[in-house]
Design a protein around this motif. Structure first.
Motif, PDB file in Angstrom:
ATOM      1  N   GLU A  84      30.987  53.754  19.717  1.00  0.00           N
ATOM      2  CA  GLU A  84      29.967  54.544  20.410  1.00  0.00           C
ATOM      3  C   GLU A  84      28.731  53.671  20.685  1.00  0.00           C
ATOM      4  N   ILE A  85      28.312  52.913  19.697  1.00  0.00           N
ATOM      5  CA  ILE A  85      27.171  52.006  19.860  1.00  0.00           C
ATOM      6  C   ILE A  85      27.478  50.964  20.930  1.00  0.00           C
ATOM      7  N   LEU A  86      28.687  50.411  20.899  1.00  0.00           N
ATOM      8  CA  LEU A  86      29.062  49.375  21.867  1.00  0.00           C
ATOM      9  C   LEU A  86      29.170  49.924  23.291  1.00  0.00           C
ATOM     10  N   PHE A  87      29.676  51.136  23.446  1.00  0.00           N
ATOM     11  CA  PHE A  87      29.714  51.748  24.780  1.00  0.00           C
ATOM     12  C   PHE A  87      28.291  51.914  25.321  1.00  0.00           C
ATOM     13  N   ASN A  88      27.381  52.391  24.484  1.00  0.00           N
ATOM     14  CA  ASN A  88      25.993  52.552  24.912  1.00  0.00           C
ATOM     15  C   ASN A  88      25.352  51.207  25.245  1.00  0.00           C
ATOM     16  N   ASN A  89      25.631  50.190  24.429  1.00  0.00           N
ATOM     17  CA  ASN A  89      25.106  48.849  24.707  1.00  0.00           C
ATOM     18  C   ASN A  89      25.648  48.313  26.028  1.00  0.00           C
ATOM     19  N   PHE A  90      26.921  48.533  26.260  1.00  0.00           N
ATOM     20  CA  PHE A  90      27.536  48.088  27.509  1.00  0.00           C
ATOM     21  C   PHE A  90      26.843  48.740  28.703  1.00  0.00           C
ATOM     22  N   LEU A  91      26.671  50.049  28.638  1.00  0.00           N
ATOM     23  CA  LEU A  91      26.050  50.774  29.747  1.00  0.00           C
ATOM     24  C   LEU A  91      24.619  50.305  29.997  1.00  0.00           C
ATOM     25  N   CYS A  92      23.875  50.056  28.934  1.00  0.00           N
ATOM     26  CA  CYS A  92      22.512  49.524  29.100  1.00  0.00           C
ATOM     27  C   CYS A  92      22.555  48.152  29.755  1.00  0.00           C
ATOM     28  N   PHE A  93      23.483  47.315  29.307  1.00  0.00           N
ATOM     29  CA  PHE A  93      23.569  45.964  29.858  1.00  0.00           C
ATOM     30  C   PHE A  93      23.875  45.992  31.353  1.00  0.00           C
ATOM     31  N   VAL A  94      24.882  46.753  31.753  1.00  0.00           N
ATOM     32  CA  VAL A  94      25.251  46.758  33.177  1.00  0.00           C
ATOM     33  C   VAL A  94      24.197  47.427  34.047  1.00  0.00           C
TER      34      VAL A  94
END
Length: 133
Positions: free
Chosen positions: A18-28
């Motif tokens: 869940e944390i990694l999905f959120n980090n991914f979305l912020c990054f892109v």
């Protein structure tokens, strides 16, 4: 940054993902990136989520699906391939419906074949990536 995702362990907790999905979305959202590389990274996360045998939480699922829908390029068989894989791993119904409706339009044979293959594979169970197990 995006190459980080392919180096993750094969099995992870849904909380960590869940944390990694959120980090991914912020990054892109905040950074320039290669779309195919971003889709590959998202596929890596989706694959690990699938291995938890838990559905993605609905708020994250909506965000991921919104971003994924924004990336659809029906002129690229590679992009469609990544999107189909992500849809299958996360059970993304809205994105799947968009692909299905695109069959009424003008598509290359290769893209059309990929979408038809996904329809045959996922059928009416796209929302449940664990069906048939």
């Amino acid at each position: 940054m995006l190459e980080f995702y392919e180096q993750l362990p094969d099995y992870m907790s849904s909380d960590d993902l869940e944390i990694l999905f959120n980090n991914f979305l912020c990054f892109v959202d905040l950074n320039e990136h290669d779309l195919e590389e971003a889709l590959e990274s998202l596929w890596e996360l989706a694959d690990r989520q699938w291995h938890t045998f838990k559905l993605l939480k609905s708020d994250i699922k909506i965000k991921v699906e919104d971003w994924l829908i924004s990336t659809i390029d029906f002129n690229s068989v590679e992009i469609i391939g990544w999107i189909i894989g992500i849809i299958g791993h996360l059970g993304l119904e809205r994105a799947f419906d968009i692909l299905c409706k695109a069959l009424k339009g003008d598509l290359t044979d290769e893209v059309r074949n990929r979408i038809e293959g996904a329809i045959n594979e996922y059928g009416e169970n796209v929302q449940n990536p664990f069906s048939g197990m």
